[in-house]
Write a protein that holds these residues in place. Structure first.
Motif, PDB file in Angstrom:
ATOM      1  N   VAL A 119       0.754  -1.023  -0.005  1.00  0.00           N
ATOM      2  CA  VAL A 119       0.040   0.196  -0.060  1.00  0.00           C
ATOM      3  C   VAL A 119       0.860   1.205  -0.086  1.00  0.00           C
ATOM      4  O   VAL A 119       0.612   2.318  -0.791  1.00  0.00           O
ATOM      5  CB  VAL A 119      -0.980  -0.224   1.272  1.00  0.00           C
ATOM      6  N   TYR A 148      -9.259  -0.950   5.505  1.00  0.00           N
ATOM      7  CA  TYR A 148      -8.279  -1.607   6.218  1.00  0.00           C
ATOM      8  C   TYR A 148      -7.060  -1.529   5.057  1.00  0.00           C
ATOM      9  O   TYR A 148      -7.439  -1.974   3.940  1.00  0.00           O
ATOM     10  CB  TYR A 148      -8.370  -2.844   7.012  1.00  0.00           C
ATOM     11  N   HIS A 149      -6.030  -0.591   5.133  1.00  0.00           N
ATOM     12  CA  HIS A 149      -4.966  -0.656   4.381  1.00  0.00           C
ATOM     13  C   HIS A 149      -3.557  -0.952   4.882  1.00  0.00           C
ATOM     14  O   HIS A 149      -2.649  -0.388   4.378  1.00  0.00           O
ATOM     15  CB  HIS A 149      -5.073   0.659   3.513  1.00  0.00           C
ATOM     16  N   ASP A 254      -6.742  -1.853  -3.421  1.00  0.00           N
ATOM     17  CA  ASP A 254      -6.100  -2.745  -2.495  1.00  0.00           C
ATOM     18  C   ASP A 254      -6.797  -4.374  -2.432  1.00  0.00           C
ATOM     19  O   ASP A 254      -7.697  -4.376  -1.877  1.00  0.00           O
ATOM     20  CB  ASP A 254      -6.150  -2.118  -1.319  1.00  0.00           C
ATOM     21  N   ILE A 257      -6.574  -8.909   0.182  1.00  0.00           N
ATOM     22  CA  ILE A 257      -7.612 -10.028   0.542  1.00  0.00           C
ATOM     23  C   ILE A 257      -8.201 -10.380  -0.672  1.00  0.00           C
ATOM     24  O   ILE A 257      -8.391 -11.643  -1.063  1.00  0.00           O
ATOM     25  CB  ILE A 257      -8.591  -9.521   1.670  1.00  0.00           C
TER      26      ILE A 257
HETATM   27  C1  LIG Z   1      -6.935  -4.439   2.064  1.00  0.00           C
HETATM   28  C2  LIG Z   1      -5.608  -4.824   2.986  1.00  0.00           C
HETATM   29  N1  LIG Z   1      -4.407  -3.877   2.909  1.00  0.00           N
HETATM   30  C3  LIG Z   1      -3.455  -4.316   3.504  1.00  0.00           C
HETATM   31  C4  LIG Z   1      -3.316  -5.358   4.213  1.00  0.00           C
HETATM   32  C5  LIG Z   1      -1.981  -5.214   5.020  1.00  0.00           C
HETATM   33  O1  LIG Z   1      -1.399  -6.397   4.756  1.00  0.00           O
HETATM   34  P1  LIG Z   1      -0.162  -7.094   5.841  1.00  0.00           P
HETATM   35  O2  LIG Z   1      -0.761  -7.509   7.080  1.00  0.00           O
HETATM   36  O3  LIG Z   1       0.588  -8.129   4.984  1.00  0.00           O
HETATM   37  O4  LIG Z   1       0.942  -5.911   5.962  1.00  0.00           O
HETATM   38  C6  LIG Z   1      -4.411  -6.068   4.812  1.00  0.00           C
HETATM   39  C7  LIG Z   1      -4.092  -7.265   5.654  1.00  0.00           C
HETATM   40  O5  LIG Z   1      -5.000  -7.731   5.971  1.00  0.00           O
HETATM   41  C8  LIG Z   1      -5.699  -5.989   3.889  1.00  0.00           C
HETATM   42  O6  LIG Z   1      -6.651  -6.565   4.279  1.00  0.00           O
END
Ligand SMILES: Cc1ncc(COP(=O)(O)O)c(C=O)c1O
Length: 440
Positions: A119, A148-149, A254, A257
């Motif tokens: 992200v 959630y990012h 993003d 998921i």
């Molecule tokens: C849409 C989205 N972006 C970013 C992330 C962050 O990923 P990470 O936990 O591998 O850093 C997640 C984690 O669930 C997510 O669902």
């Protein structure tokens, strides 16, 4: 099922657990020591069915020998090489294989180690792109509530979940949030709801208020995942695309998921027929067996950034020591083989209608106030009793004891099984979930 022995508990203290109630966990640990296929096993040997693919990662089921073997061989052959100014063949091979799945045109792949890093990388790409296009004033970002990012500072600034933001301040100034799409009239809808496409016009409001020419990019999860499965209303993503095109704003999906089959297509972009300019991914790219994330960029973005500078020298000042780590690339390539050989994405698409019917059959359980589903992801939301999230939290404990592993956010129980789930597993998941819901 926790460890009663105080000796054991004291050895648990040094590990500071992420996103967990540390004190509560250490008083009553809930561990897994082994996994295979659709199941985890506790240290005491109890079988726990995995209805959340670990954490949306384990698309091909746990402990795949093909991946373990590939990582083992890689670590004996080339364990590490710097990813700056040096590279190894599997990085190129994996990037190429990933482009067989990404939407047409998104054929340049930058590797990271996580979704959070993907992200933040995409944010930098957007800023760098506009700068070389002669529009350095495009510094603002638009995201959405209930999003959630990830947890790096850029991603936290984009995120729309209050607990993940309130302790850290705004992080980055200049991020505006569109309203979320969870409308009361869309409760208990299977798939994309009919109502809510007009919520995309929030983007237009920000364009009119702050100047569309000042906005670098819009970040959305095509289906909000961590918050509890919010599929996009019909026409919503198309409208975002339209406004972005009119205003010269980059659209970023993003797909950490939603990517790799979760929506019943390669990516949500294909499932919903809308192509972003940048697409983030992670998790299932290696089946969760090695940390890895990536950003797929439109070739035009890569070309603009790499062609803009002098003929020699670094074009994009960004990267991680472990970008395209050899072991992660080996795991990713083995996973690409599994996607093709076991037709995992086609299996997810075929299972999706049955999955939706089974999960929606829980609507008559006590306390259930909403069920949302799309592809192989669904959320069962229970009424908040004793404060927001209290019942969801209690459900977590009962689920573990009942032999069912699920992620929950607040009062939403999120079901996102491995894509290899069979009918008998679906029956087991829904049966156990029903029993826990009825226990309240
Ligand atoms: C849409 C989205 N972006 C970013 C992330 C962050 O990923 P990470 O936990 O591998 O850093 C997640 C984690 O669930 C997510 O669902």
């Amino acid at each position: 099922m926790g460890h009663a022995d105080p000796q054991v508990k004291s050895t648990l203290q040094p590990y500071w657990m992420p996103f967990s109630p540390n004190k509560e966990f250490k008083a009553e640990p809930k561990m897994f020591s082994r996994a295979k296929g659709m199941y985890f096993y506790t240290p005491e040997g109890q079988e726990v069915i995995d209805a959340s693919a670990g954490l949306f990662c384990v698309a091909a089921g746990h402990c795949r020998e093909e991946i373990a073997q590939a990582v083992y061989e890689q670590l004996q052959t080339l364990d590490f090489t710097a990813p700056f100014l040096r590279a190894h063949p599997k990085a190129f091979e994996l990037a190429e294989r990933v482009t067989h799945y990404t939407p047409a045109g998104l054929n340049r792949v930058f590797f990271t180690n996580s979704g959070s890093e993907a992200v933040d990388t995409a944010m930098k790409m957007a800023l760098a792109y506009h700068r070389v296009q002669g529009q350095p004033q495009r510094q603002l970002f638009v995201a959405r509530e209930r999003a959630y990012h990830g947890v790096n500072m850029g991603g936290v600034a984009l995120a729309g979940m209050v607990n993940n933001r309130r302790a850290y301040g705004p992080g980055l100034a200049g991020v505006y949030h569109m309203r979320h799409t969870a409308l009361p009239e869309n409760r208990f809808v299977k798939g994309q709801p009919e109502k809510g496409a007009d919520l995309a016009d929030d983007l237009l409001r920000f364009c009119n208020l702050y100047g569309g020419e000042n906005i670098a990019a819009v970040f959305v999860e095509p289906t909000a995942g961590s918050f509890g499965c919010l599929p996009p209303p019909k026409g919503y993503l198309n409208r975002l695309r339209e406004i972005c095109d009119q205003q010269g704003i980059l659209l970023v999906f993003d797909e950490v998921i939603t990517g790799w089959g979760r929506m019943g297509a390669n990516f949500a972009a294909q499932a919903f027929g809308v192509t972003p300019d940048l697409l983030t991914m992670a998790k299932a790219i290696t089946n969760g067996a090695q940390p890895m994330g990536a950003v797929a960029a439109k070739q035009g973005i890569y070309d603009a950034i790499t062609e803009a500078g002098p003929a020699k020298g670094i074009e994009f000042f960004h990267g991680y020591t472990y970008s395209a780590h050899p072991a992660s690339c080996a795991a990713g390539l083995a996973m690409m083989d599994l996607f093709a050989k076991e037709r995992l994405i086609e299996r997810a698409a075929a299972m999706a209608p049955k999955f939706a019917d089974a999960i929606h059959s829980l609507a008559d359980c006590p306390g259930v106030v909403d069920i949302r589903s799309v592809g192989l992801m669904a959320a069962v939301e229970v009424a908040a009793v004793g404060g927001p999230g209290a019942r969801g939290h209690e459900a977590q404990k009962r689920l573990y004891d009942a032999g069912l592993n699920l992620k929950s956010t607040g009062d939403s129980l999120i079901v996102a099984p491995p894509l290899v789930m069979e009918d008998k597993h679906l029956d087991e998941i829904v049966g156990k979930l029903r029993a826990v819901l009825k226990s309240f």
